[in-house]
Design an enzyme around this catalytic site. Structure first.
Site, PDB file in Angstrom:
ATOM      1  N   LYS A  21       0.847  -1.206   0.000  1.00 35.82           N
ATOM      2  CA  LYS A  21       0.000   0.000   0.000  1.00 35.82           C
ATOM      3  C   LYS A  21       0.877   1.249   0.000  1.00 35.82           C
ATOM      4  O   LYS A  21       0.703   2.148  -0.811  1.00 35.82           O
ATOM      5  CB  LYS A  21      -0.906  -0.007   1.236  1.00 35.82           C
ATOM      6  CG  LYS A  21      -1.656   1.297   1.427  1.00 35.82           C
ATOM      7  CD  LYS A  21      -2.214   1.482   2.830  1.00 35.82           C
ATOM      8  CE  LYS A  21      -1.195   1.782   3.876  1.00 35.82           C
ATOM      9  NZ  LYS A  21      -1.375   2.959   4.719  1.00 35.82           N
ATOM     10  N   CYS A 115      -3.863   8.393   9.411  1.00 42.20           N
ATOM     11  CA  CYS A 115      -4.287   7.839  10.701  1.00 42.20           C
ATOM     12  C   CYS A 115      -3.955   8.801  11.839  1.00 42.20           C
ATOM     13  O   CYS A 115      -2.917   9.464  11.819  1.00 42.20           O
ATOM     14  CB  CYS A 115      -3.570   6.510  10.956  1.00 42.20           C
ATOM     15  SG  CYS A 115      -4.245   5.146  10.010  1.00 42.20           S
ATOM     16  N   ASP A 304       4.716   0.205  12.087  1.00 45.00           N
ATOM     17  CA  ASP A 304       3.418  -0.275  11.588  1.00 45.00           C
ATOM     18  C   ASP A 304       3.108  -1.702  12.043  1.00 45.00           C
ATOM     19  O   ASP A 304       1.988  -2.174  11.872  1.00 45.00           O
ATOM     20  CB  ASP A 304       3.361  -0.197  10.053  1.00 45.00           C
ATOM     21  CG  ASP A 304       3.433   1.249   9.567  1.00 45.00           C
ATOM     22  OD1 ASP A 304       3.232   2.172  10.385  1.00 45.00           O
ATOM     23  OD2 ASP A 304       3.702   1.453   8.371  1.00 45.00           O
ATOM     24  N   ARG A 396      -8.571   0.249   4.552  1.00 43.74           N
ATOM     25  CA  ARG A 396      -7.673   1.193   3.873  1.00 43.74           C
ATOM     26  C   ARG A 396      -6.369   0.509   3.498  1.00 43.74           C
ATOM     27  O   ARG A 396      -5.688   0.954   2.571  1.00 43.74           O
ATOM     28  CB  ARG A 396      -7.326   2.365   4.809  1.00 43.74           C
ATOM     29  CG  ARG A 396      -8.475   3.307   5.037  1.00 43.74           C
ATOM     30  CD  ARG A 396      -8.044   4.433   5.930  1.00 43.74           C
ATOM     31  NE  ARG A 396      -6.865   5.081   5.365  1.00 43.74           N
ATOM     32  CZ  ARG A 396      -6.128   5.963   5.998  1.00 43.74           C
ATOM     33  NH1 ARG A 396      -6.432   6.323   7.217  1.00 43.74           N
ATOM     34  NH2 ARG A 396      -5.076   6.503   5.418  1.00 43.74           N
TER      35      ARG A 396
HETATM   36  C1  EPZ Z   1       4.915   6.534   6.343  1.00 41.89           C
HETATM   37  O1  EPZ Z   1       4.323   7.680   6.941  1.00 41.89           O
HETATM   38  C2  EPZ Z   1       3.816   5.521   6.246  1.00 41.89           C
HETATM   39  N1  EPZ Z   1       2.726   6.079   5.427  1.00 41.89           N
HETATM   40  C3  EPZ Z   1       3.308   5.153   7.638  1.00 41.89           C
HETATM   41  O2  EPZ Z   1       2.393   4.091   7.485  1.00 41.89           O
HETATM   42  C4  EPZ Z   1       4.464   4.684   8.502  1.00 41.89           C
HETATM   43  O3  EPZ Z   1       4.012   4.530   9.828  1.00 41.89           O
HETATM   44  C5  EPZ Z   1       5.612   5.701   8.486  1.00 41.89           C
HETATM   45  O4  EPZ Z   1       5.987   6.011   7.123  1.00 41.89           O
HETATM   46  C6  EPZ Z   1       6.840   5.234   9.238  1.00 41.89           C
HETATM   47  O5  EPZ Z   1       7.325   4.044   8.681  1.00 41.89           O
HETATM   48  C7  EPZ Z   1       2.828   6.086   4.107  1.00 41.89           C
HETATM   49  O6  EPZ Z   1       3.784   5.611   3.512  1.00 41.89           O
HETATM   50  C8  EPZ Z   1       1.689   6.669   3.344  1.00 41.89           C
HETATM   51  P1  EPZ Z   1       7.378   9.622   8.503  1.00 41.89           P
HETATM   52  P2  EPZ Z   1       5.064   9.079   6.950  1.00 41.89           P
HETATM   53  O7  EPZ Z   1       7.399  10.913   7.768  1.00 41.89           O
HETATM   54  O8  EPZ Z   1       5.848   9.213   5.716  1.00 41.89           O
HETATM   55  C9  EPZ Z   1       7.866  12.756  12.143  1.00 41.89           C
HETATM   56  C10 EPZ Z   1       0.514   2.783   8.002  1.00 41.89           C
HETATM   57  O9  EPZ Z   1       0.055   2.260   9.059  1.00 41.89           O
HETATM   58  N2  EPZ Z   1       7.956  13.792  11.095  1.00 41.89           N
HETATM   59  O10 EPZ Z   1       8.495   8.661   8.304  1.00 41.89           O
HETATM   60  O11 EPZ Z   1       4.044  10.095   7.275  1.00 41.89           O
HETATM   61  C11 EPZ Z   1       6.471  12.163  12.198  1.00 41.89           C
HETATM   62  O12 EPZ Z   1       5.607  12.945  12.977  1.00 41.89           O
HETATM   63  C12 EPZ Z   1       1.071   4.180   8.008  1.00 41.89           C
HETATM   64  O13 EPZ Z   1       0.514   2.228   6.905  1.00 41.89           O
HETATM   65  C13 EPZ Z   1       8.151  15.116  11.434  1.00 41.89           C
HETATM   66  O14 EPZ Z   1       8.277  15.483  12.620  1.00 41.89           O
HETATM   67  O15 EPZ Z   1       6.015   8.880   8.208  1.00 41.89           O
HETATM   68  C14 EPZ Z   1       6.733  10.805  12.766  1.00 41.89           C
HETATM   69  O16 EPZ Z   1       6.824  10.895  14.155  1.00 41.89           O
HETATM   70  C15 EPZ Z   1       0.760   4.999   9.184  1.00 41.89           C
HETATM   71  N3  EPZ Z   1       8.232  16.042  10.434  1.00 41.89           N
HETATM   72  C16 EPZ Z   1       8.118  10.426  12.202  1.00 41.89           C
HETATM   73  O17 EPZ Z   1       8.693  11.682  11.808  1.00 41.89           O
HETATM   74  C17 EPZ Z   1       8.097  15.706   9.115  1.00 41.89           C
HETATM   75  O18 EPZ Z   1       8.157  16.597   8.263  1.00 41.89           O
HETATM   76  C18 EPZ Z   1       8.113   9.486  11.023  1.00 41.89           C
HETATM   77  O19 EPZ Z   1       7.214   9.950  10.042  1.00 41.89           O
HETATM   78  C19 EPZ Z   1       7.901  14.356   8.795  1.00 41.89           C
HETATM   79  C20 EPZ Z   1       7.823  13.422   9.797  1.00 41.89           C
END
Ligand code: EPZ
Length: 415
Positions: A21, A115, A304, A396
């Protein structure tokens, strides 16, 4: 919609894992950068993908989606603001930010959804777009970004964010000059994105490591690509197999992508037979050893899979610990697991799971995607009947969930 599950059934046979996904959610918007038609194979039929298709069509792209193959023709693409309601439906909507900026030198967009598992800011993406020549005007939850033409730059991410890594690659791929991205995310989905773009003619090296270099190109051609198997779907079914499986084969996986989970299962004392692209598991009858798990970016233990693995830890004799380091609020499954019979304490960002305990069927609610998967695993192992409400969260991210589980002997119904 609700899922009704009669628990304590032994699952046997084979579950084939679908395309990722989270990879597909990146590849599909990226297809809009191509100067030709793009074919993406192994796309999972999950509701998030249908929302993306709707966004693509809203932007004027011609999209077909049959038998897991999506064909995208963006010849008539227009630069329109994606309605707030659609942006809010998922996190991945913000991949359109660098895509439209690269294509049209301006983009207007609302804050993305996703989410509810923590704050999830987008500051790293905004920082990267600024470093590459974007000018960001931010008002409340609305962003207007313009550029006189994106240029290569040097970007250091404060944390290895998956989304910010994808967005930086997108913005850099047709920018003038070279971009160096440091502290990049190393997730397999990033490698899938880079491989896809390189097959269109991009010049990206280092994907899968923490330093990625992107040499901007003028044109990207159409191409054919495949989405990698979903490592989180794979991990979810592997965990279910470890609880209620008997010779249950989870196939079409890349074992290396779920290595952290498999190694923890070994530590607990769970045996499995690992093959090139599958794993065969029978739920052990003996006592399991408690373990400590900490979520980390890849190749660490995936956040995840943190909620899905929690029910399995209730099977261990003694106290297991589970620390969530990526999100502040990813324990919404815990009160429901406790109602079902678990003994779990939340201490800040850590769970203390005392076992062994047994699950009893109850009426519970999926508050987010992986919380729902966690409750589903508990329900499959529970004595009696469980109803999971708000099941649209689970749909989803899990392709053909009911059909896949029924085929291996689960008593599950979508109402
Ligand atoms: C991706 O989200 C996935 N979603 C998430 O999957 C997954 O949990 C996550 O990566 C971590 O592996 C998609 O690919 C669509 P991040 P993403 O940016 O890209 C902080 C699922 O269950 N952060 O790596 O949004 C953030 O708050 C989902 O399938 C900032 O502070 O995750 C988090 O604590 C949910 N500032 C951490 O970094 C930013 O600009 C990691 O987020 C970006 C992120």
């Amino acid at each position: 919609m609700e899922l009704k599950i009669k628990g304590n059934r032994t699952l046997t046979g084979e579950i084939k894992i679908s395309g990722s996904k989270n990879s597909a959610l990146a590849l599909i918007p990226i297809a809009l950068l191509s100067d030709g038609v793009v074919t993406i194979d192994n796309v999972p039929e999950v509701s998030d993908i249908f929302v993306l298709k709707e966004i693509l069509e809203y932007l004027g792209a011609k999209v077909s989606f049959d038998n897991n193959v999506m064909v995208i023709d963006n010849a008539n693409l227009v630069n329109k603001e994606i309605p707030e309601e659609l942006s809010h439906k998922m996190r991945a909507s913000y991949y359109f930010m660098p895509v439209l900026l690269s294509r049209f030198n301006k983009v207007e967009m609302f804050f993305p959804g996703g989410c509810s598992i923590g704050a999830r800011p987008i500051d790293q993406t905004l920082k990267a777009l600024t470093a590459l020549g974007g000018v960001v005007d931010e008002k409340d939850n609305h962003y207007a970004i313009t550029t006189e033409g994106l240029v290569g730059g040097h970007v250091y991410l404060d944390m290895p964010s998956v989304g910010a890594t994808v967005n930086t690659i997108i913005a850099a791929v047709k920018a003038k000059g070279t971009t160096i991205l440091e502290n990049a995310a190393k997730e397999p989905e990033i490698v899938n994105v880079a491989t896809f773009l390189n097959s269109m003619g991009a010049k990206i090296t280092g994907a899968g490591t923490s330093e990625i270099r992107i040499r901007g190109v003028k044109k990207l051609n159409g191409c054919y690509t495949e989405v990698i198997p979903d490592r989180i779907e794979a991990g979810t079914y592997v965990i279910a197999a470890a609880m209620v499986g008997e010779n249950l084969k989870i196939s079409n996986i890349i074992p290396e992508h779920i290595e952290a989970l498999l190694l923890k299962m070994q530590e607990m004392g769970i045996d499995f037979e690992l093959n090139d692209n599958s794993v065969l598991i029978t739920a052990p009858k003996h006592k399991l050893k408690p373990v400590k798990i900490k979520t980390l970016g890849y190749p660490g233990f995936a956040t995840d899979l943190q909620q899905p693995v929690t029910p399995l830890l209730t099977r261990c004799s003694g106290v297991s610990k589970l620390e969530e380091t990526i999100y502040e609020n990813r324990f919404n499954n815990v009160p429901y697991l406790n109602e079902m019979g678990a003994n779990i304490e939340i201490k800040g960002r850590e769970l203390k799971i005392s076992g062994p305990t047994e699950f009893k069927g109850k009426t519970v609610e999926a508050t987010d995607l992986r919380a729902g998967a966690s409750l589903l695993i508990a329900a499959l192992a529970a004595d009696g009947n469980t109803t999971i409400k708000n099941v649209n969260h689970i749909l989803r991210g899990y392709d053909n969930l009911v059909e896949k589980l029924r085929a291996v002997g689960a008593d599950i119904e979508l109402v």
